[in-house]
Write an enzyme that holds these catalytic residues in place. Structure first.
Site, PDB file in Angstrom:
ATOM      1  N   GLY A  33       0.913  -1.162   0.049  1.00 12.09           N
ATOM      2  CA  GLY A  33      -0.065   0.025   0.115  1.00 12.09           C
ATOM      3  C   GLY A  33       0.748   1.284  -0.031  1.00 12.09           C
ATOM      4  O   GLY A  33       2.006   1.060  -0.264  1.00 12.09           O
ATOM      5  N   GLU A  59     -19.303   9.670  -0.904  1.00  8.57           N
ATOM      6  CA  GLU A  59     -18.809   9.504  -2.115  1.00  8.57           C
ATOM      7  C   GLU A  59     -19.709   8.421  -2.927  1.00  8.57           C
ATOM      8  O   GLU A  59     -20.330   8.530  -3.953  1.00  8.57           O
ATOM      9  CB  GLU A  59     -17.131   9.178  -2.329  1.00  8.57           C
TER      10      GLU A  59
HETATM   11  C1  LIG Z   1     -12.473   3.743  -0.107  1.00  9.73           C
HETATM   12  C2  LIG Z   1     -11.396   4.466   0.595  1.00  9.73           C
HETATM   13  C3  LIG Z   1     -11.162   5.963   0.435  1.00  9.73           C
HETATM   14  C4  LIG Z   1     -10.283   6.568   1.072  1.00  9.73           C
HETATM   15  N1  LIG Z   1     -10.142   8.072   0.683  1.00  9.73           N
HETATM   16  C5  LIG Z   1      -9.087   8.622   1.067  1.00  9.73           C
HETATM   17  C6  LIG Z   1      -8.692   9.961   0.810  1.00  9.73           C
HETATM   18  O1  LIG Z   1      -9.470  10.545  -0.042  1.00  9.73           O
HETATM   19  N2  LIG Z   1      -7.541  10.424   1.184  1.00  9.73           N
HETATM   20  C7  LIG Z   1      -6.642   9.802   2.238  1.00  9.73           C
HETATM   21  O2  LIG Z   1      -5.748  10.499   2.367  1.00  9.73           O
HETATM   22  N3  LIG Z   1      -6.860   8.598   2.306  1.00  9.73           N
HETATM   23  C8  LIG Z   1      -8.094   8.088   2.061  1.00  9.73           C
HETATM   24  N4  LIG Z   1      -8.271   6.529   2.369  1.00  9.73           N
HETATM   25  C9  LIG Z   1      -7.332   6.111   3.088  1.00  9.73           C
HETATM   26  C10 LIG Z   1      -5.870   5.565   2.373  1.00  9.73           C
HETATM   27  O3  LIG Z   1      -6.364   4.885   1.255  1.00  9.73           O
HETATM   28  C11 LIG Z   1      -5.176   4.699   3.739  1.00  9.73           C
HETATM   29  O4  LIG Z   1      -4.971   5.468   4.642  1.00  9.73           O
HETATM   30  C12 LIG Z   1      -4.121   4.187   3.008  1.00  9.73           C
HETATM   31  O5  LIG Z   1      -4.195   3.163   1.684  1.00  9.73           O
HETATM   32  C13 LIG Z   1      -3.039   3.511   4.012  1.00  9.73           C
HETATM   33  O6  LIG Z   1      -2.125   2.719   3.547  1.00  9.73           O
HETATM   34  P1  LIG Z   1      -1.213   1.567   4.199  1.00  9.73           P
HETATM   35  O7  LIG Z   1      -0.108   1.550   3.448  1.00  9.73           O
HETATM   36  O8  LIG Z   1      -1.508   1.745   5.508  1.00  9.73           O
HETATM   37  O9  LIG Z   1      -2.342   0.253   4.080  1.00  9.73           O
HETATM   38  P2  LIG Z   1      -3.147   0.031   2.634  1.00  9.73           P
HETATM   39  O10 LIG Z   1      -3.081   1.009   1.468  1.00  9.73           O
HETATM   40  O11 LIG Z   1      -4.514  -0.635   3.066  1.00  9.73           O
HETATM   41  O12 LIG Z   1      -2.125  -1.280   2.022  1.00  9.73           O
HETATM   42  C14 LIG Z   1      -2.037  -2.742   2.613  1.00  9.73           C
HETATM   43  C15 LIG Z   1      -1.378  -3.471   1.723  1.00  9.73           C
HETATM   44  O13 LIG Z   1      -1.081  -4.637   2.663  1.00  9.73           O
HETATM   45  C16 LIG Z   1      -1.439  -5.844   1.730  1.00  9.73           C
HETATM   46  N5  LIG Z   1      -1.764  -6.666   2.857  1.00  9.73           N
HETATM   47  C17 LIG Z   1      -2.864  -7.016   3.661  1.00  9.73           C
HETATM   48  N6  LIG Z   1      -2.870  -8.187   4.445  1.00  9.73           N
HETATM   49  C18 LIG Z   1      -1.666  -8.583   4.148  1.00  9.73           C
HETATM   50  C19 LIG Z   1      -0.826  -9.853   4.560  1.00  9.73           C
HETATM   51  N7  LIG Z   1      -1.150 -10.631   5.386  1.00  9.73           N
HETATM   52  N8  LIG Z   1       0.364 -10.264   3.829  1.00  9.73           N
HETATM   53  C20 LIG Z   1       0.660  -9.499   2.723  1.00  9.73           C
HETATM   54  N9  LIG Z   1      -0.024  -8.196   2.205  1.00  9.73           N
HETATM   55  C21 LIG Z   1      -0.883  -7.910   3.075  1.00  9.73           C
HETATM   56  C22 LIG Z   1      -2.755  -5.291   1.162  1.00  9.73           C
HETATM   57  O14 LIG Z   1      -2.879  -6.173  -0.164  1.00  9.73           O
HETATM   58  C23 LIG Z   1      -2.539  -3.853   0.685  1.00  9.73           C
HETATM   59  O15 LIG Z   1      -1.754  -3.885  -0.707  1.00  9.73           O
HETATM   60  C24 LIG Z   1      -9.216   5.858   1.827  1.00  9.73           C
HETATM   61  C25 LIG Z   1      -9.514   4.502   2.017  1.00  9.73           C
HETATM   62  C26 LIG Z   1     -10.450   3.917   1.481  1.00  9.73           C
HETATM   63  C27 LIG Z   1     -10.769   2.324   1.703  1.00  9.73           C
END
Ligand SMILES: Cc1cc2nc3c(=O)[nH]c(=O)nc-3n(C[C@H](O)[C@H](O)[C@H](O)COP(=O)(O)OP(=O)(O)OC[C@H]3O[C@@H](n4cnc5c(N)ncnc54)[C@H](O)[C@@H]3O)c2cc1C
Length: 438
Positions: A12, A174
């Site tokens: 992510g 949205e």
């Molecule tokens: C519908 C929606 C709309 C959003 N809109 C906004 C916005 O407008 N502005 C904003 O700032 N934020 C927004 N967000 C929030 C933002 O997308 C998240 O804060 C951000 O994606 C978090 O990043 P991350 O790297 O922590 O996790 P994520 O982006 O969730 O990535 C996690 C990754 O880990 C992988 N994963 C999970 N479990 C495992 C495992 N056990 N083993 C291997 N891989 C795994 C997943 O496949 C994924 O690729 C939104 C979120 C959603 C769901």
């Protein structure tokens, strides 16, 4: 001498930006994800409602790192961790296991939808956290209109033409706005038995505001715009039951109210994915109510200087679960590991989040922007919202493709990404309803 092994779990925002900080470094970097692509979650709702394709909002992780020889992308789901042995066990798509030893571990696996202890709702009310969710919602939205077209009982038809969205945060707003816009603009003249403009879109929240995090003024503005669009907001009462034909609301005074609908979407809460609990168990880390891991101000787990936790799953100073927190955390943790593996002194510099503000889309020409003293809504908010989303979208092809698709969608109201897999609206597992005789 063997090279240090860096394992990043999650592709992510957090994981990808950590990996980018490690390009060219003399270490074996492994990026593990359970999917093949980085997903731009903020635009999932546009994929769900037929504006953008899944290709527009994703970028293959292998493509992203194809020129970074020290980074290997691996498909698998992290399942267990032995923090003493420094090894993570992951599952391949066929369920078999493989081991990934590490010297430095960065974890950014994100959150999943929470049903506040009512996991049984998930069957009837999918959430929106993954690409699968968006495609499932797309099937249910377009499938519901198709059902209504051939169902002649007016009561049953009305249930198919009623959509409920639970949770009036950015994703719920949205999604609700887009379903109404789809019904009144894109498909208004495409059906013969039904009038899609009669579609009811109900938006529920236990709190008595929509987009409460944006403050009273912007929140009231958003509610007004939603009202003009025809979205019915039902606030201040909790959803206490969901089944295949509707949902039930409960008031604080114990009163109950039922709404009949065949289509419910859930955007109301989040909880940590299962691996986060494994990580906490293996490291003795503390978790908050949603399962986030309490980290020190250098993003490591107390007592584990070689494990960093990023983004949505980290609990630090009540930072919000937004892309910027994950992205900046990824750059910070990647930078720390880079210094360690290159033998540079580790600066005594805690993670400092620079808040660039929030933006939420409501409808065409209307979005909210809340960035320090800057509080915008309407057209200028919408322009800035569009600019931010294009800037953060991964890959030039996706940026150009998304911009071109938006322009067409605005000018002509068309949405081309409406293909849904065979199968009924609840499951695509049986492509043909009729079984072969004998
Ligand atoms: C519908 C929606 C709309 C959003 N809109 C906004 C916005 O407008 N502005 C904003 O700032 N934020 C927004 N967000 C929030 C933002 O997308 C998240 O804060 C951000 O994606 C978090 O990043 P991350 O790297 O922590 O996790 P994520 O982006 O969730 O990535 C996690 C990754 O880990 C992988 N994963 C999970 N479990 C495992 C495992 N056990 N083993 C291997 N891989 C795994 C997943 O496949 C994924 O690729 C939104 C979120 C959603 C769901």
């Amino acid at each position: 001498m063997t090279r240090p092994r860096v394992l990043i779990i999650g592709g992510g925002f957090g994981g990808v930006f950590a990996a980018r900080r490690l390009r060219g470094v003399d270490a074996e970097v492994t990026l593990l994800d359970r999917g093949t692509s980085h997903v731009f979650q903020p635009l999932l709702y546009q994929c769900a409602t037929g504006i953008l394709s899944e290709g527009h909002i994703t970028q293959p992780l292998r493509t992203m790192f194809r020129k970074r020889d020290n980074i290997q992308v691996v498909l698998g789901e992290a399942n267990r961790i032995d923090a003493a042995e420094q090894v993570v066990t992951a599952l391949r798509p066929d369920g078999t296991e493989f081991r990934l030893p590490y010297d430095h571990l960065i974890v950014g696996v994100g959150m999943r939808q929470s049903y506040f202890g009512h996991d049984e709702f998930a069957e009837f009310a999918p959430g929106m956290k993954t690409l699968d969710d968006a495609l499932n919602i797309r099937r249910r939205v377009f499938g519901a209109f198709e059902m209504a077209e051939t169902v002649h009982d007016p009561v049953e038809r009305a249930k198919w033409l009623t959509f409920a969205v639970v949770g009036a945060g950015p994703t719920g707003v949205e999604l609700a706005g887009q379903i109404r816009e789809l019904a009144t603009r894109t498909i208004a003249d495409e059906f013969r038995s039904i009038d899609p403009t009669e579609t009811r879109v109900l938006l529920f929240d236990g709190v008595d505001k929509v987009l409460g995090a944006f403050g009273d003024k912007l929140s009231s503005h958003a509610e007004r715009i939603l009202g003009h669009m025809g979205v019915e907001t039902k606030l201040g009462r909790f959803v206490s039951d969901v089944d295949s034909t509707g949902l039930e609301l409960s008031g604080k005074d114990g009163s109950k109210e039922r709404y009949e609908t065949r289509t419910v979407f859930w955007t109301a809460g989040v909880e940590a994915v299962p691996f986060v609990h494994e990580l906490a168990k293996a490291t003795g880390a503390e978790q908050d109510r949603a399962g986030r891991i309490q980290v020190r101000d250098d993003l490591t787990i107390p007592g584990h200087d070689n494990i960093w936790v990023l983004g949505d799953i980290m609990s630090l100073k009540k930072l919000p679960g937004v892309a910027e927190v994950a992205l900046q955390g990824g750059l910070y943790a990647g930078g720390r590991v880079r210094a360690l593996v290159t033998g540079k002194p580790l600066p005594d510099k805690p993670f400092q989040y620079h808040d660039l503000g929030n933006a939420a889309y409501i409808s065409r020409w209307h979005a909210l922007v809340d960035a320090g003293p800057l509080k915008l809504h309407g057209f200028f908010g919408w322009l800035i919202w569009g600019f931010i989303h294009i800037a953060f979208l991964s890959g030039m092809r996706n940026r150009i493709g998304t911009l071109a698709t938006w322009m067409l969608a605005i000018a002509r109201g068309r949405r081309r990404e409406r293909a849904i897999p065979y199968g009924n609206i609840r499951t695509a597992e049986q492509p043909y309803q009729r079984r072969r005789a004998g």
